[in-house]
Design an enzyme around this catalytic site. Structure first.
Site, PDB file in Angstrom:
ATOM      1  N   HIS A 130      32.531 122.254 117.844  1.00  0.00           N
ATOM      2  CA  HIS A 130      33.658 121.628 117.139  1.00  0.00           C
ATOM      3  C   HIS A 130      33.414 120.132 116.988  1.00  0.00           C
ATOM      4  O   HIS A 130      33.606 119.561 115.904  1.00  0.00           O
ATOM      5  CB  HIS A 130      34.959 121.880 117.908  1.00  0.00           C
ATOM      6  CG  HIS A 130      36.159 121.200 117.337  1.00  0.00           C
ATOM      7  ND1 HIS A 130      37.078 121.839 116.532  1.00  0.00           N
ATOM      8  CD2 HIS A 130      36.606 119.922 117.453  1.00  0.00           C
ATOM      9  CE1 HIS A 130      38.022 120.987 116.180  1.00  0.00           C
ATOM     10  NE2 HIS A 130      37.757 119.811 116.737  1.00  0.00           N
ATOM     11  N   GLU A 131      32.980 119.501 118.071  1.00  0.00           N
ATOM     12  CA  GLU A 131      32.698 118.064 118.007  1.00  0.00           C
ATOM     13  C   GLU A 131      31.487 117.783 117.113  1.00  0.00           C
ATOM     14  O   GLU A 131      31.448 116.772 116.411  1.00  0.00           O
ATOM     15  CB  GLU A 131      32.473 117.512 119.412  1.00  0.00           C
ATOM     16  CG  GLU A 131      33.664 117.673 120.344  1.00  0.00           C
ATOM     17  CD  GLU A 131      34.939 117.076 119.784  1.00  0.00           C
ATOM     18  OE1 GLU A 131      34.870 116.025 119.109  1.00  0.00           O
ATOM     19  OE2 GLU A 131      36.012 117.666 120.008  1.00  0.00           O
ATOM     20  N   HIS A 134      32.473 117.251 113.553  1.00  0.00           N
ATOM     21  CA  HIS A 134      32.870 115.891 113.166  1.00  0.00           C
ATOM     22  C   HIS A 134      31.644 115.072 112.760  1.00  0.00           C
ATOM     23  O   HIS A 134      31.689 114.298 111.796  1.00  0.00           O
ATOM     24  CB  HIS A 134      33.595 115.200 114.318  1.00  0.00           C
ATOM     25  CG  HIS A 134      34.998 115.661 114.533  1.00  0.00           C
ATOM     26  ND1 HIS A 134      35.956 115.617 113.550  1.00  0.00           N
ATOM     27  CD2 HIS A 134      35.612 116.176 115.638  1.00  0.00           C
ATOM     28  CE1 HIS A 134      37.107 116.063 114.028  1.00  0.00           C
ATOM     29  NE2 HIS A 134      36.921 116.420 115.291  1.00  0.00           N
ATOM     30  N   GLU A 174      40.411 118.926 111.422  1.00  0.00           N
ATOM     31  CA  GLU A 174      40.323 119.826 112.574  1.00  0.00           C
ATOM     32  C   GLU A 174      40.025 121.256 112.145  1.00  0.00           C
ATOM     33  O   GLU A 174      39.290 121.981 112.825  1.00  0.00           O
ATOM     34  CB  GLU A 174      41.618 119.763 113.387  1.00  0.00           C
ATOM     35  CG  GLU A 174      41.864 118.432 114.059  1.00  0.00           C
ATOM     36  CD  GLU A 174      40.726 118.048 114.993  1.00  0.00           C
ATOM     37  OE1 GLU A 174      40.322 118.886 115.816  1.00  0.00           O
ATOM     38  OE2 GLU A 174      40.243 116.906 114.889  1.00  0.00           O
TER      39      GLU A 174
END
Length: 286
Positions: A130-131, A134, A174
């Protein structure tokens, strides 16, 4: 944890970027000059400050330090076709993870120890991925810009409409990063389980949680929008929040895992998505 994951060679951000994130990012790019100011002026100072803080107060993961976590990072990076950033583990009682990258010199991810204690190895990899989402989508500049402008708004220096636009973008970003987590783990139940545990899990309760029951909550949340009052309440309660509510994120990832777009990515045949989703959500770590 299965190591038989499809490497997504040549994967680009727009192959999996959520349509709402894509549109919101384009809108944010219309703010003249802010991108370059943040990237060129604030970026170098922030990178140095964060680097010193991480080196001084966290544990840098490597093949010699916490090698199991290092393998999770490298595997996720290979799957997402991304150069590995630094990964730090930090002692903290609040389960959370975050990332920072301004000019690409020292991108890093920080994961709190309490989050590691809460999750299985595959779920930890979902958080890392998930990070990585980004980083893959170059969200760092715009997240920093949004944070600065939101602070100005709290001081009365930013129009309410622009503040709402920024918060909408943050929520949309997100959704995109949850997709990166799915692409890395290639198991929607793993991503949804992370969201469930962040909602009401603990090391003692995690084994008793029921994922299907949690997904049923998402349907109940959707049902609130069936009348005008419910839709207005959702809008009023969530318009200032930075993350979609966990049940909504779990529902989104469950739906996308069944989509032609996701299946095509696994077969290295990316297609464009034009689906639409409700971004009214709630604040949540990670």
């Amino acid at each position: 944890m299965s190591l038989l994951k499809t490497p997504l060679l040549g994967l680009r951000a727009d192959h999996f970027r959520h349509p709402l994130d894509l549109q919101a990012t384009e809108n944010l790019k219309q703010l003249p000059g802010f991108d370059m100011v943040i990237r060129n002026l604030l970026g170098p100072l922030a990178e140095q400050v964060f680097y010193l803080d991480n080196i001084a107060s966290s544990v840098l993961v490597s093949e010699k330090q916490l090698p199991d976590l290092h393998r999770l990072l490298l595997e996720a990076c290979r799957t997402l076709d991304l150069e590995p950033p630094q990964l730090y583990i930090r002692q903290h009682p609040a389960p959370n993870a975050y990332t920072f990258a301004m000019r690409g010199k020292r991108p890093f991810i920080v994961v709190h120890t309490s989050l590691v204690d809460l999750l299985t190895p595959e779920e930890i990899q979902a958080v890392i991925a998930h990070e990585l989402g980004h980083l893959k989508c170059d969200h760092g500049v715009y997240l920093t810009l949004a944070n600065i402008l939101i602070q100005l708004a709290s001081l009365g220096g930013l129009a309410q409409g622009l503040q709402a636009q920024l918060m909408e973008w943050v929520r949309c970003a997100e959704f995109t990063c949850d997709r990166a987590a799915l692409l890395a783990t290639q198991n929607p139940k793993v991503v949804a389980s992370v969201l469930m545990k962040l909602s009401g899990g603990s090391p003692k309760l995690s084994a008793q949680l029921n994922l299907e029951a949690f997904l049923e909550q998402a349907r109940a949340y959707d049902d609130i929008s069936n009348d005008q009052l419910g839709a207005m309440l959702k809008q009023a309660m969530t318009e200032q929040l930075t993350h979609p509510v966990p049940v909504l994120r779990a529902r989104e990832i469950d739906r996308w895992s069944c989509s032609q777009e996701y299946q095509a990515l696994l077969q290295s045949r990316p297609v464009q998505s034009y689906e639409h989703s409700d971004t009214r959500g709630g604040w949540r770590n990670w």
